[in-house]
Design an enzyme around this catalytic site. Structure first.
Site, PDB file in Angstrom:
ATOM      1  N   CYS A   1     117.085  30.929  29.666  1.00 55.26           N
ATOM      2  CA  CYS A   1     116.073  30.224  30.453  1.00 55.26           C
ATOM      3  C   CYS A   1     116.075  30.714  31.901  1.00 55.26           C
ATOM      4  O   CYS A   1     115.029  30.730  32.557  1.00 55.26           O
ATOM      5  CB  CYS A   1     116.318  28.718  30.397  1.00 55.26           C
ATOM      6  SG  CYS A   1     117.953  28.223  30.927  1.00 55.26           S
TER       7      CYS A   1
ATOM      8  N   HIS B   1     119.864  23.826  32.679  1.00 52.39           N
ATOM      9  CA  HIS B   1     118.643  24.460  32.191  1.00 52.39           C
ATOM     10  C   HIS B   1     117.756  24.803  33.373  1.00 52.39           C
ATOM     11  O   HIS B   1     117.701  24.063  34.354  1.00 52.39           O
ATOM     12  CB  HIS B   1     117.922  23.512  31.233  1.00 52.39           C
ATOM     13  CG  HIS B   1     116.635  24.072  30.705  1.00 52.39           C
ATOM     14  ND1 HIS B   1     116.589  25.151  29.852  1.00 52.39           N
ATOM     15  CD2 HIS B   1     115.348  23.707  30.916  1.00 52.39           C
ATOM     16  CE1 HIS B   1     115.328  25.422  29.567  1.00 52.39           C
ATOM     17  NE2 HIS B   1     114.552  24.569  30.197  1.00 52.39           N
TER      18      HIS B   1
END
Length: 1679
Positions: A50, A305
């Site tokens: 990510c 994330h």
């Protein structure tokens, strides 16, 4: 970060294929979904990428970067088709980036894949699954791009777009000498801790000065002593794109752990960098930057994330909100019911406008509002606007309330425009928080911002960025672009703009292929088969529908799209059946044993077949809806035809009862009466008997009573195939003949009850059956049961019978005197024989429990006289008749009822705190409670109330640049005590009530008293927020005004225009015209954002020189002149604050000499013009360091000779010495060639140099550091000088004498010998099996120098680089060197799968395989107990996995194992000394397996061949042994996850694998590193907020992270029903872990006690973490 962790990517445009030409047993993967409504493409997450996705999207949405990359053609970069050719030089990374950007622009897919790009990085699956930092990636990716583009027209792509320059200066306060040094940057790293925002951080870095004084003095070269100095930094050159990295991760030296800074940190949408820059002569627009990307990190410092907020500069995406609705018009008649309207003013005005008299009761107004918008005032508006009547009062200019506030009307002189300001602003969805609005190509539209979260792209509003100022999910990287960078009109909404032609063609072809695949997949997924039964081809026969001719002619199969409507289906059938006339009705039918039956008519032509829940293969009957073949048809489940077997006895001629039965099949509607059987058989009357098959194979017949003959077949429970026997009604019994010709007699009525022994006394029988009738007395049954159970006779006097319900619960005892009928007991009932007398007929048996949390089965029991009153039960100590059963004595005792309950519950006086408390103490405690409540209220008020100082706008006026009270401070300021837990709306409401005189809008703003007066800073918005959430402090100054003007003067607000009170000094003019020594001083107020030149206007001076004072510690003042070009700078940019002194001088003078207050003159300073040379020759001299005068053009040789003279060293050093720069840490950097000037050597004035023994390298030589082994420690490096033209192959050939200089520190000299030989000799290492690696930025051994023909210069090695000397030879180019291990699995209890390992190899004492000493593996390395090292295999990268297995079998160590062929071996990668990733396909090439150059492989023996598909999961299942805390040997189970990977699916698979019912097993996953089992439940489900659909958890995600090789424990609940999965080995392992953690904790505490140094605890971290791996991108060499 680990979103879509195990998602199988299917890239549309890829060079990689899984297995060409091989058919897999799983179904084909569906093509990528098309783009969503935003028309933008996301990027799929490969497991942990990510951070990469967020950065790539930022680069993609930087059009200038994207188009510069597109401008490089194949003639410069090469072609991807040639990348595998050994002689071709293909720049793979920029080519793959081009391709990815083209996919993001043009390919119609929801998300693109980065698999090809990460392959070009040289990443294996480890890198793709591992967390990394996006700021680190940004630097490494730019470095890799620069290296990849060497020799092309894009060699300066990164530098031209992102490189800026910072200038650092140190100014001596004595001599004013300036030491200056410039450094480049690609991104600015700013602090977050204790800083409010970006602008403050930049101010601290580039405006604030660092002072060297007291114990921290600076050594000035000019003064040649320690002096006071000032250090400052400025931005010298700004890049077109500014990248800002926020330091959100810090280290807590007290706790010895990292943490994430989550405090509020603001950053503007537009920023002016002029105050932070060195040069300010450019236009202001050159310093304006607009924010266009924010990379956001969600999580903590050890994981999380990333996603990104991006501004779509070219408007490529569709920026619309799905929930967005059109704003309503002002007229109420045009408003649909239930539509939300944000402006209550418009709605109420519209409602009243419709009334004839414009008058309404307030209550009716609220009802009309509810009727029109579907929401009441309280639900829709109260939170923001307060009560309805209060709202009407506040808008008295529009609404007129009656005196009693019961009615409301519109003001006559009030009119609202059809389009109010509210409506005009409704489309301004976002508003920049700064005063300047960013320039856009289309000034009428808002900036288009999107939230790109891996595959998902959502539009957001600009104000949503403020949510990322703070918290665990907050901004981590900021990207700004110059506002002057305007995009050409042809680029707007044009994704094909400047995309190369070959990529356009490739994307067009890929889109066509995608459309074809989607059409095929769509057809496969949404088409289903329907069986059309045509009514004209059927007739009604024997109670059901049957084909007239044949089934094939009567039934047509139709393939149809289930997304189409019923009307579409009807139309299609009409077109098929050209012969059809009249109405057409479609009904759902079903084939039953009797024939075809019609159930449900299909209605709703607008509904889709999917919505109607029509299944695949459904039978559809096509008819007119009334009759078939002239017969009217009954439909529905109620009249479903039943096919029954009817039996009746044949009559003999002699009239005797015949033994023969006649059986025939008959069809009856299920809703017909049973009596219709007689009509069908033409029998006048008889007895109907129904058959029920028993387990013995015989049939038992039950007669249907005469009154039940009118019941339907369905009510009697008959189904297809049921047997019914008809008997004559002459017989007097129910004897019937079975099919086998045997008679069976109906069973007699039950004439017994069952008594169980529940006395807790042993007996031979546990239960007996006692014959009885309904009139039998309970006493007799009890006595008989005691005898037959052979219990003690004493029980006859002290026992009772208690009924047992279906759940096994004992009901209240039955009195002995009752009959079974009186006790309402049926024959066959179960009774329990219990110890204790039964209650009499006047006593009650009660259950009782304690508290409100009642659990079934936990009740206690008591017997009490039914005449006892409730009051008696509450009076403690009153002895009334109550029997308490003491279970330990099996008896009942007569005691107090309440006492029984309390004693039995173990709670004397439970829930009664006033029990037996004397009255005087009760009174005292009650008074104390009242006093406590009063004190708590006062304490609560003291803790949550605070003082606010309300400054009332009408009592202020604007004077001398600030606000001042008109009368007095006491009248203008009101102190208000308020609860900080209340909202801003509550505060506004309270102020309205206080200020009865107030009219119009009320705005509340935070103000502050400054030396110039009162200044307004921030407007308070968000009436729903509490004052605590808004961080309003105690004693805050609140300014109450209309938000625009005070006393008719428009007021500027904010910190930017804060008023500054300055002392202005200028000299008085004498009458003689001479320079006067007298200074006139006066105070003036200026806005901080005003230009310095406004001083001349204020003093009415046409022109002059401005000088700024800075006070010194001596009490004197030093004046600095402001250059003429800086006069346009603001006071804030010049660093002025309240109380600063400014002197104005006439501009006639030719110098900057100025007069101080004391009448003394001071003059400006000179620049630095020297370098400092230290003696590091280890030779004694009088001076340790000297300062040599120099300029940027001075030659290094001259400086060295002068230094030798001034240091009075030996003249011989002139021929054998060199100068080496010294960095801040005191490390000697590579020597500087004598022929260089200081400018060519990039040395600044004031630099420190070390004079060393040994000649300096020439301009064609490289000075390199080197070290041995992978465990590199800074400061332990050795040094070598080598020619830059030497190739890598020459360096590997030991003994070849080429130009290399080795410095012998003992002799202080350099020798010309072999480079590699030098390194080995200096490191004291024998042998020739060594190779070199270049050290990466993490100070770890990086990529090996393996390109033999490339020279050091071509490999871009520079002086000062560090090489690592590693043991082992490198394989030839294109080869891999793979260590091979033997793997023998064992279960969590420690047992191996087989005994093969014990026979074939020598195990260590603890049962672990020992690692043998071999090349590449040190002999002291010990692996896990299941691994044994076999040797190394050198194999081509293009070879397949089966080739690797074949070559591994040829290893000498492999001869001990009996393996039939490579097909009986399973291959795994080795990670952390245990099997990691399963390598599935034998035909897959090793380079496609992404093994990397350091991957190790372990081989596992198989009993049979296997062929695993891409979505098959290999699990090791173990059945738990009942009664033991251990498991059976593991068994491999292959689970196909193509359909689902849920807990329910896995449970079903395991149940089928072990042939057990799914509800009778429990499963758990084993985590060996924690010695824990986590049960896998099938009830884990999530509810999606929007769709309200159940979303089953994927086991490959949290918390299970299921992968190949995981151990699954299985428990058979039929033999063991506890919840424990652990083993004895787990207990031992957990205890060892606990002892280890305890030992670490104790050692850490001891370390803290022994040393007061807070840094000493760093090594014993309280929170151990795994080692962090460096991130690297492998780039080829381009010459």
């Amino acid at each position: 970060m680990f979103g879509d962790l195990f998602e199988e990517d299917s890239p549309r445009v890829s060079n990689n294929q899984y297995e060409k030409g091989k058919k897999l047993k799983t179904k084909a993967l569906e093509p990528s979904a098309p783009r969503e409504f935003t028309n933008l493409s996301g990027i799929r997450n490969q497991g942990g990428t990510c951070y990469l996705n967020s950065l790539l999207q930022t680069l993609h949405f930087t059009p200038e970067f994207r188009e510069a990359l597109f401008s490089l053609g194949p003639e410069e970069l090469g072609s991807l088709e040639d990348k595998d050719k050994p002689e071709a030089k293909v720049r793979i990374i920029p080519l793959q980036l081009q391709r990815l950007f083209a996919q993001l622009l043009l390919l119609d897919q929801e998300a693109a894949s980065t698999a090809d790009l990460t392959d070009s990085f040289g990443w294996t699956s480890n890198e793709e699954m591992r967390q990394h930092d996006v700021q680190e990636l940004n630097r490494i990716l730019f470095s890799a791009l620069e290296t990849s583009l060497v020799g092309t027209s894009g060699h300066d792509l990164i530098k031209s777009l992102y490189r800026g320059t910072i200038v650092n200066q140190i100014v001596c306060k004595d001599c004013k000498n300036i030491s200056e040094k410039q450094e480049d940057f690609l991104d600015l790293t700013v602090t977050v801790k204790n800083v409010s925002g970006l602008e403050e951080a930049l101010w601290n870095m580039y405006v604030e000065e660092e002072v060297f004084d007291c114990d921290n003095l600076y050594h000035c070269g000019t003064c040649d002593r320690l002096v006071k100095a000032v250090k400052l930094a400025k931005l010298h050159k700004l890049p077109p794109f500014l990248t800002v990295s926020l330091l959100r991760f810090n280290f807590d030296f007290v706790k010895c752990e990292r943490y994430k800074e989550t405090s509020r940190y603001t950053f503007p949408l537009r920023i002016n960098l002029k105050p932070f820059c060195e040069q300010s002569e450019l236009d202001d627009s050159e310093y304006i930057y607009d924010l266009f990307s924010v990379i956001i990190h969600k999580g903590g410092c050890y994981g999380g994330h990333y996603h990104v907020y991006i501004k779509d500069v070219d408007h490529l995406g569709n920026w619309q909100f799905q929930e967005e609705v059109n704003k309503p018009d002002v007229h109420l008649k045009d408003l649909p019911n239930g539509e939300e309207i944000d402006d209550p003013l418009m709605v109420l005005h519209a409602i009243l406008s419709e009334e004839e008299s414009n008058l309404l009761p307030v209550d009716q107004l609220g009802q009309k509002l509810l009727k029109k918008i579907g929401l009441s005032w309280n639900k829709k508006y109260r939170k923001q606007y307060g009560p309805l009547r209060k709202f009407l009062q506040l808008h008295s200019q529009i609404f007129l309330l009656s005196s009693d506030e019961s009615t409301v009307s519109l003001s006559k002189n009030c009119s609202l425009q059809p389009k109010s300001d509210f409506q005009r602003n409704a489309h301004r969805i976002c508003k920049p928080p700064t005063s300047e609005s960013p320039r856009l190509n289309d000034s009428t539209s808002c900036p288009h911002w999107f939230d790109i979260n891996d595959s998902k792209v959502q539009p957001i509003k600009e104000k949503d960025i403020e949510q990322q100022f703070q918290g665990k999910e907050s901004a981590y990287m900021l990207f700004y672009r110059k506002s002057l960078l305007q995009r050409p009109p042809e680029a707007r909404a044009n994704p094909r703009y400047k995309v190369p032609c070959h990529l356009l063609s490739e994307m067009d072809a890929a889109n066509i292929e995608l459309q074809t695949e989607r059409a095929e997949c769509d057809s496969a997924n949404n088409n289903f088969e329907l069986h059309l039964h045509l009514g004209p081809h059927y007739h009604f026969l024997n109670g059901a529908l049957h084909p007239v001719v044949s089934q094939t002619e009567s039934v047509w199969d139709l393939t149809f799209d289930k997304r189409k409507t019923l009307g579409d289906l009807r139309q299609s059938i009409f077109q098929l059946l050209e012969f059809w006339e009249g109405d057409m009705v479609l009904s759902v039918a079903k084939l039953v044993p009797a024939g075809l039956h019609i159930y449900q008519k299909l209605d709703g032509d607008e509904l889709t077949l999917c919505e109607m829940e029509i299944a695949d293969g459904e039978d559809i009957f096509v008819w007119n809806g009334v009759e078939v073949g002239g017969v009217q048809i009954q439909t529905g489940i109620g009249c479903e035809p039943l096919l029954l077997n009817i039996l009746h006895r044949a009559a003999s001629s002699e009239g005797e009862r015949c033994q023969q039965l006649i059986e025939s099949a008959h069809v009856f509607p299920s809703n017909a009466e049973m009596g219709t059987i007689f009509t069908a058989l033409s029998i006048p009357v008889g007895v109907i008997l129904i058959s029920s098959a028993e387990s013995t194979g015989e049939e038992s017949w039950t007669a249907v009573p005469r009154e039940d003959v009118k019941k339907t077949f369905r009510e009697q429970g008959l189904s297809n195939g049921s047997s019914v026997l008809i008997q004559d009604s002459n017989g007097d019994d129910y004897s019937v003949l079975t099919k086998q010709g045997r008679w069976s007699t109906g069973s007699n009525a039950t004439n017994w009850v069952q008594v169980k022994n529940v006395c807790q006394l042993e007996s031979e029988e546990k239960q007996v059956r006692i014959a009885a009738t309904s009139n039998t007395v309970v006493f007799d049954i009890r006595i008989k049961a005691i005898k037959e159970l052979k219990l003690m006779k004493e029980l006859a006097e002290n026992s009772c019978l208690r009924p047992i319900d279906r759940n096994g619960k004992l009901l209240p005892p039955v009195p002995d005197s009752y009959t079974l009928k009186e006790a309402e007991l049926k024959m066959g009932s179960s009774l329990g024989l219990c110890v204790g007398k039964a209650p009499t007929s006047t006593q009650l048996f009660l259950f009782f429990t304690v508290g409100s949390d009642v659990q079934p089965g936990t009740e206690m029991e008591v017997i009490v006289e039914e005449t006892v009153s409730v009051r008696d039960m509450y009076v403690s100590g009153v002895s009334f008749a109550a029997l308490y059963r003491d279970h330990s004595l099996h008896n009942w005792f007569l005691v107090s009822c309440l006492k029984i309950m309390l004693q039995q519950a173990g709670l004397p006086a439970r829930a009664n705190p006033r029990y037996k408390v004397p009255c005087h103490l009760l009174s005292e405690m009650d008074a104390a409670n009242i006093e406590l409540q009063t004190e708590r209220a006062e304490c609560d008020s003291a803790n949550n109330n605070f003082e606010l100082h309300l400054h009332l706008g009408p009592h202020y006026h604007f004077l001398n640049g600030a606000l001042h009270p008109v009368v007095s401070q006491t009248e203008s300021v009101w102190d208000l005590t308020f609860d900080k837990r209340k909202t801003l709306g509550d505060l506004r409401q309270s102020i309205f009530q206080l200020l009865e005189f107030w009219e119009g809008d009320m705005v509340l703003s935070v103000a502050k008293l400054v030396p110039a007066g009162l200044h307004i800073y921030q407007k308070l918005d968000g009436d729903e927020l509490t004052l605590c959430e808004m961080e309003i402090a105690d004693g805050e100054d609140i300014f109450v005004w209309n938000g625009v003007e005070v006393g008719g003067v428009q007021i500027q607000t904010g910190i930017g225009c804060e008023p500054l009170l300055l002392n202005i000094l200028h000299r008085a003019a004498s009458s003689e015209g001479e320079r006067c020594q007298q200074l006139i001083e006066s105070a003036h107020v200026f806005p901080s954002n005003a230009e310095m030149g406004t001083i001349f206007t204020a003093l009415s001076i046409p022109v002059g020189v401005i000088l700024i004072s800075s006070a010194e510690s001596t009490g004197e003042e030093s004046w600095t002149a402001v250059p003429r070009e800086d006069v346009k700078k603001t006071f804030r940019e010049q660093g002025l604050s309240n109380g600063s002194s400014v002197l104005i001088q006439d501009s006639n003078g030719d110098d900057y000499s100025v007069l101080t207050k004391q009448g003394r003159w001071s003059t400006g300073s000179n620049a630095t013009n020297w370098v400092q040379v230290k003696n590091v020759c280890q030779l004694e001299s009088e001076e340790k360091q000297v300062r040599i005068a120099a300029t940027s053009n001075t030659v290094v040789f001259d400086i060295r000779i002068k230094a030798i003279k001034e240091l009075k060293l030996m003249k011989e050093l002139a021929e054998n010495s060199c100068l080496r720069p010294i960095d801040r840490n005191g490390k000697l950097l590579p020597p500087v060639p004598d022929s260089y000037t200081l400018k060519e050597a990039e040395l600044k004035m004031g630099s420190s140099l070390g004079l060393c023994v040994g000649k300096a390298p020439t301009s064609t030589q490289l000075f390199l550091f080197f070290t041995v082994g992978s465990d590199v420690q800074p400061g332990t490096e050795m040094e070598v000088i080598v020619e830059e033209t030497v190739s890598v192959r020459d360096m590997y050939v030991s003994g070849v004498s080429f130009a290399a200089l080795y410095r012998d520190h003992s002799l202080h000299n350099w020798f010309l010998v072999s480079c590699l030989k030098i390194m080995l000799q200096q490191a004291g290492l024998p042998g020739d099996t060594w190779h070199l690696r270049k050290m990466n930025w993490c100070y770890e051994a990086g990529e090996a120098l393996r390109e033999g023909d490339a020279t050091l210069k071509e490999l871009m090695l520079c002086s000062g680089d560090t090489l690592v000397l590693m043991e082992g030879t490198l394989p030839p180019p294109g080869f891999l060197k793979v260590p091979i291990w033997w793997y023998q699995p064992r279960d969590p209890a420690g047992r191996r799968e087989s005994q093969q390992g014990r026979v074939n190899s020598a195990a260590s004492q603890d049962g672990a395989w020992g690692a043998t000493s071999s090349q590449g593996v040190p002999s002291n390395v010990r692996t896990e107990g299941t691994l044994r090292y076999l040797g190394d295999v050198e194999i081509l990268e293009d070879a397949t996995l089966v080739d690797l297995k074949c070559q591994a079998i040829t290893l000498p160590s492999f001869s001990e194992f009996a393996v039939p062929s490579p097909a009986f071996l399973r291959a795994w990668t080795v990670e952390s000394k245990r099997p990691g990733r399963l390598l599935r396909s034998d035909q897959q090439q090793l380079k496609e397996c992404k093994l990397g150059r350091r991957t190790e492989i372990c081989l596992e023996p198989l009993q049979k061949k296997e062929n695993l598909g891409p979505q098959d999961l290999l699990l090791r299942t173990q059945m738990r042994l009942p009664g033991e805390r251990s498991y059976s040997l593991p068994e491999d189970m292959v689970w196909d996850t193509v359909r689902s990977c849920t807990a329910a699916s896995l449970r079903q698979k395991v149940a089928d694998f072990y042939s057990l019912p799914v509800e009778k097993i429990e499963i758990a996953k084993y985590f060996p590193e924690k010695f824990e089992w986590i049960p896998i439940s099938s009830w884990n489900q999530q509810i999606a907020k929007r769709k309200k659909k159940k979303k089953q958890d994927n086991l490959q995600g949290a918390p299970y992270y299921l992968k190949d090789g995981d151990t699954i424990g299985v428990k058979n609940l039929l033999v063991e029903d506890d919840d424990d999965f652990s083993t004895i080995r787990d207990d031992i392992g957990k205890e060892k872990q606990r002892q280890l953690a305890l030992g670490k904790k104790k050692s850490q505490e001891a370390l803290h006690v022994q040393s007061s140094d807070v840094f000493s605890s760093v090594e014993t971290s309280a929170r151990p973490r795994g080692p962090e791996a460096s991130l690297s991108i492998h780039v080829g060499t381009f010459r």
